[in-house]
Design a protein around this motif. Sequence first.
Motif, mmCIF file in Angstrom:
data_model
loop_
_atom_site.group_PDB
_atom_site.id
_atom_site.type_symbol
_atom_site.label_atom_id
_atom_site.label_comp_id
_atom_site.label_asym_id
_atom_site.label_seq_id
_atom_site.Cartn_x
_atom_site.Cartn_y
_atom_site.Cartn_z
ATOM 1 N N LEU A 2 -30.727 -4.151 47.821
ATOM 2 C CA LEU A 2 -30.802 -5.082 46.662
ATOM 3 C C LEU A 2 -29.340 -5.737 46.685
ATOM 4 N N ALA A 3 -28.289 -4.851 46.754
ATOM 5 C CA ALA A 3 -26.824 -5.242 46.666
ATOM 6 C C ALA A 3 -26.443 -6.074 47.861
ATOM 7 N N MET A 4 -27.139 -5.832 48.962
ATOM 8 C CA MET A 4 -26.889 -6.610 50.328
ATOM 9 C C MET A 4 -27.707 -8.042 50.143
ATOM 10 N N ARG A 5 -28.884 -8.060 49.627
ATOM 11 C CA ARG A 5 -29.473 -9.190 49.207
ATOM 12 C C ARG A 5 -28.724 -10.263 48.168
ATOM 13 N N MET A 6 -28.052 -9.642 47.460
ATOM 14 C CA MET A 6 -27.491 -10.362 46.191
ATOM 15 C C MET A 6 -25.947 -10.844 46.782
ATOM 16 N N GLY A 7 -25.502 -10.143 47.934
ATOM 17 C CA GLY A 7 -24.520 -10.620 48.729
ATOM 18 C C GLY A 7 -23.240 -10.129 48.032
ATOM 19 N N LEU A 8 -23.451 -8.747 47.434
ATOM 20 C CA LEU A 8 -22.367 -8.161 46.725
ATOM 21 C C LEU A 8 -21.553 -7.300 48.019
ATOM 22 N N ILE A 9 -22.481 -6.816 48.734
ATOM 23 C CA ILE A 9 -21.770 -6.286 50.132
ATOM 24 C C ILE A 9 -22.351 -6.690 51.284
ATOM 25 N N ARG A 10 -21.764 -6.642 52.569
ATOM 26 C CA ARG A 10 -22.423 -7.094 53.678
ATOM 27 C C ARG A 10 -21.542 -6.140 54.854
ATOM 28 N N PHE A 63 -24.873 5.899 44.801
ATOM 29 C CA PHE A 63 -24.739 4.550 44.204
ATOM 30 C C PHE A 63 -24.271 4.303 42.747
ATOM 31 N N ALA A 64 -24.291 5.756 41.924
ATOM 32 C CA ALA A 64 -23.430 5.806 40.786
ATOM 33 C C ALA A 64 -23.857 4.800 39.748
ATOM 34 N N GLU A 65 -25.237 4.391 39.904
ATOM 35 C CA GLU A 65 -25.907 3.400 38.807
ATOM 36 C C GLU A 65 -25.501 4.168 37.500
ATOM 37 N N LEU A 111 -16.833 8.522 39.255
ATOM 38 C CA LEU A 111 -15.830 8.008 38.849
ATOM 39 C C LEU A 111 -15.935 6.873 37.594
ATOM 40 N N GLY A 112 -17.072 6.432 38.005
ATOM 41 C CA GLY A 112 -17.157 5.015 37.199
ATOM 42 C C GLY A 112 -18.350 4.412 37.505
ATOM 43 N N PRO A 113 -18.941 3.151 36.821
ATOM 44 C CA PRO A 113 -20.189 2.476 37.360
ATOM 45 C C PRO A 113 -20.115 2.120 38.911
ATOM 46 N N TYR A 114 -21.022 2.377 39.684
ATOM 47 C CA TYR A 114 -21.095 2.143 41.036
ATOM 48 C C TYR A 114 -19.950 2.672 41.735
ATOM 49 N N TRP A 115 -19.126 3.621 41.136
ATOM 50 C CA TRP A 115 -18.023 4.165 41.878
ATOM 51 C C TRP A 115 -17.836 5.715 41.933
ATOM 52 N N ALA A 141 -26.375 7.108 30.679
ATOM 53 C CA ALA A 141 -27.128 5.870 30.780
ATOM 54 C C ALA A 141 -26.553 5.229 29.723
ATOM 55 N N VAL A 142 -26.058 5.600 28.470
ATOM 56 C CA VAL A 142 -25.698 4.839 27.419
ATOM 57 C C VAL A 142 -24.299 4.006 27.694
ATOM 58 N N GLY A 143 -23.398 5.067 28.338
ATOM 59 C CA GLY A 143 -21.999 4.481 28.744
ATOM 60 C C GLY A 143 -22.023 4.503 30.201
ATOM 61 N N GLU A 144 -20.724 4.569 30.529
ATOM 62 C CA GLU A 144 -20.350 4.018 31.875
ATOM 63 C C GLU A 144 -20.491 5.496 32.982
ATOM 64 N N LEU A 145 -20.404 6.692 32.160
ATOM 65 C CA LEU A 145 -20.552 7.853 32.953
ATOM 66 C C LEU A 145 -21.309 8.892 32.126
ATOM 67 N N PRO A 146 -22.130 9.768 32.633
ATOM 68 C CA PRO A 146 -22.756 10.787 31.925
ATOM 69 C C PRO A 146 -21.590 11.464 30.972
#
Lengths: 782, 280
Positions: B35-43, B114-116, B164-168, B220-225
């Motif tokens: 999905l991230a590749m399709r959106m061009g976020l990573i290649r 993925f750290a969603e 460490l953070g959203p998607y990180w 889910a409510v914030g950036e990290l559990p």
Amino acid sequence: MTDSKMKAHPVFPEHSGKSFAGKAVLRRDLKEKVTGAAVYTVDVVPPGCLHAVVVRSDRAHARIIDVDRSEALAVPGVVAVITSDDLTGLFPRFGHIVPDHCILAIDKVRYYGEPVVLVIGDDLYSASDGADLVRIEYDELPAVMTIDEALAPDATLVHEEQYASTGDESFSAMAAAPDDSDTALPATDNITHSHELAWGDVQAAFAASDVIVETLIHFPMLYGYAMEPYNSVAHFTDDGLHVTSSAQHPYMVRTDLARVFDLPLAKVRVDVPYLGGGYGTKSYTKLEPLAAIGAWITKRPVKLVVDVEGAIYTTRADAAQTRMRTGFTSDGVILAREYEVILESGAYADNSPLVLAKAVNRAFGPYRVPNIAGRGKSVYTNTAPASSYRGFGAPQGALAGELNLDQAAEQLGLDPYELRRRNLVHPGEEILPGKRGIDADLHADLGMLEESLKRDASDQPMHGIGVGLAASDAGAFPVSTAIVRIQTDGSAVVMSGATEMGQGSKSVLVQLVAEELGIPMEVVQVVQSDTGAGSYERTTGASRTTTLVGLAVQRACGDARRKIAEMASEIFECTPDLIDHLPGGISGPDGLSATFGEVIQRWFGAEAGEVTGVGTVRREGVTQKMPPFWEVGVVGVEVAVDPETGFVTVEQLVTVADVGFAMNPKAVEGQDLGAATQGLGYSLYEELVYDGPQIVNPNVVEYRVPRMGDLPKKIDTMIAQRGDGVGPYGAKGAGEGALNPMGPAVASAIARATGKWPDRLPLTPERVWRLMNGLPEADDLG
Amino acid sequence: MLPPFGLARPRSVSAALAELDEDSVPYWGGTELLLAMRMGLIRPRQLVDLKGIAELTEVRIEDGELVLGAGLSHDEVARDPLVAEHAPLLAYAEALVGNARVRAQGTIGGNLCFAEPRSDVATVLSALSAEVRLVAADGTDGADGTDGADGTRERRLDMAAFLLGPYWTDRQPDELLVDVRIPLPVTAGVYLKYQTVERPTVGVAAVARGAAGCRLVVGAVGELPAGFDFEDVASVDAEAIAGELEPTPDLTGSILYKRHVTAVFIRRALAELAEKVSAP
């Protein structure tokens, strides 16, 4: 063949009543759609086809200073990089009411997402790599993003000129400038179109009213999500332009394309394979001109497919704000209604002028309203262009009209059924003066609804029931044709320009032909939606196919039978009055009979030939009076609200499909449940949200559509068949009815559960929670 | 559209490790990566398809831990008898992840990497005090870690250190998340989420701890559990916890609303936990 073979034998068993019409037959297209064998436009790839990618505006409103295509053109495989400058010699816009819609932006962009450049490549990779490298320089202009901004006194103009109308007389009243005026008139405001409805003396009636109730309600900006996004493939040959497209109305698209390329209509062929859903969003022209200019420039077939985001930035539904004021006697009898519908229509008119007219016509409901003053405006803004959406103005209009009645019921101390009953028209009564009287028994329908809802109603706290009624002047302008070709073996081909968009028209046409000719459904074949090889159909919309195409098909069958009878009278050397109809054939004098195939073969003198029956429908006879029929909506829900979160559960969904005659009851139920569910979508979940110039949820993850898990706990879809329509066997249209009054039904149910009246849809959990707690729509974060 | 990429198909962890770098990334179900590749976020230049590595789908008990291979799909975790026996809370939460396609396709390891921020899995694993094991080929640039077997380096991180953070995450480009380890025994727990769209607005996991206490994780409510430990469940002030969090406003709710429903779901989760604990 000898005469002795023509003896008295019924070809197929004698039928009593109807054999095929009215039966819940399995859909013709079911198996191939379930197995994936069905062909959609996206599957059509001509040899040597190029692929196009659209470069879209990233500004809401800006002047285009320069487009640098050099880097894009340098990408291997990129064949062309097209801007509106390349369209010299063409009519560079389209639009069936006012041709204001630029194929590619001219001079300026009017919304974020507007096509500016079309990049064509050998394959999608080269085209999309090229698209990434197109550099567009803009000079930003002030943007009007909302109704209030667009209508402000010194608002910047989305369109600087008013456009001449197209030649279509049924639309000419909706254009600002008269047809064929060469000089464009300068625009003075952002109003696309205005519409008014008035009779009686509203002021006097309000003065005489005991109770006056006023409602202001907002209808959300929607996307009519179809699983298949828009896509088209275009090709120029010596025969002209051929476009295969995901279009509901191929003949309307043909007209737009013929104007762009100055071609005779006969030299533009538009065909439509199966549609993966339409819901009105595939009405009228979308991507076809883009694919066609690509083919025109490159002289090769060009295919253009957009994703959901591209589809949302192609067409969405009009948002609306509506104020409705009604005066009642103390007994709850309506004396007057006064209202204004303002549609937020986006950057181009498309079908919004007509949506507006319908919203105004459909706002006051199927009630006796002796005095009325309704008006509406469709407003240009710098947002994605709005156009048709299932229900066509009715959801926007009925929301205000019905919710207002429910608020009045509370004030008058009447239940919502009783208040409606006191004002509801009876069969044959006119609601629009001079138009067709209501061809439905709404009192009976309301009774069915009430009985079902009350049977299962809960008296728990935080539960509420809401009902909604609506009447739509449906069927659109009645122009329809059909061709039925009977073959030498007695089988038949029916040709219609009506599109199979998932609603099941293919099966309905088969059932009709089988019924009318008395032949098995298995030997009836359907050819649909091909302007080059079929029959004319004005549109597939306004729930008209079963009724109007049905009439045309019925007449085509009658025409074919008449011709067969004439041929048989020649063969039998008898006067025509001695020929009688049998299922699949005719009877003649002296106990003789013949199948259709035998008549055809004998008349032509070989195992060859065919008989062609033609049927037409126009404003004449049963379809003289407008509208061709009324499509009524009769719905009710019971909801339960979570007092802590505002989350709404739909406990009961009840609908009555008042269709006159259900050609295929299973299909009618499917249409009604589909419409009701889509209605629950805009009532509870769906809303396109702008933040600045762009939509923040242009995808179906964040644009929340209804899901299986959202389906109500109880679903009761009832069908009322009273044979009161003008269509075959008394049929009327279905497919929009249950969507139209769903918003007010849900809103009033929530109001009864929570004790608070909402002023906007969708009623998301947070909105309901804020409503319950008296909090504003949004917090001031300073 | 999906950009072109190379594909490596290693048959062992060590072969996979040899392929990993900034531009050559682990791939299993692809539910988020593609999905991230399709959106061009990573290649990425290359995807390292891990589906041919048998040990990444193992479930076993080892040294008092439930060990789950990173390549187990959500469905596989939800249906595994060992998971059902030893960590029923995880099985329950995994059965509710995303939708049927995501559960069949997506993996527990991919989900964590993925750290969603709205991951159900991360919230529950935090509550279960789980750790992830990261392995890299020895001698390459990577984070400091203990030595692993066969010329590899490995390190173990708990959820708070890993996410460490959203998607990180703290996973380095040369590292592979090999398995997830849940210390046993797992005590009674509940997972409740409030979900109106594709992903939860708030997910609350609560696991009994000691005689009257619990570990509470709000995801889910914030950036990290966010994890909290309480000696006594009765002392939990749901409003105060919700007030401490920094909800991410989005279309499912404003800050105000998300704080409110967070408190509601903390209360509901703790009530459910109390019921579970007191049940015979």
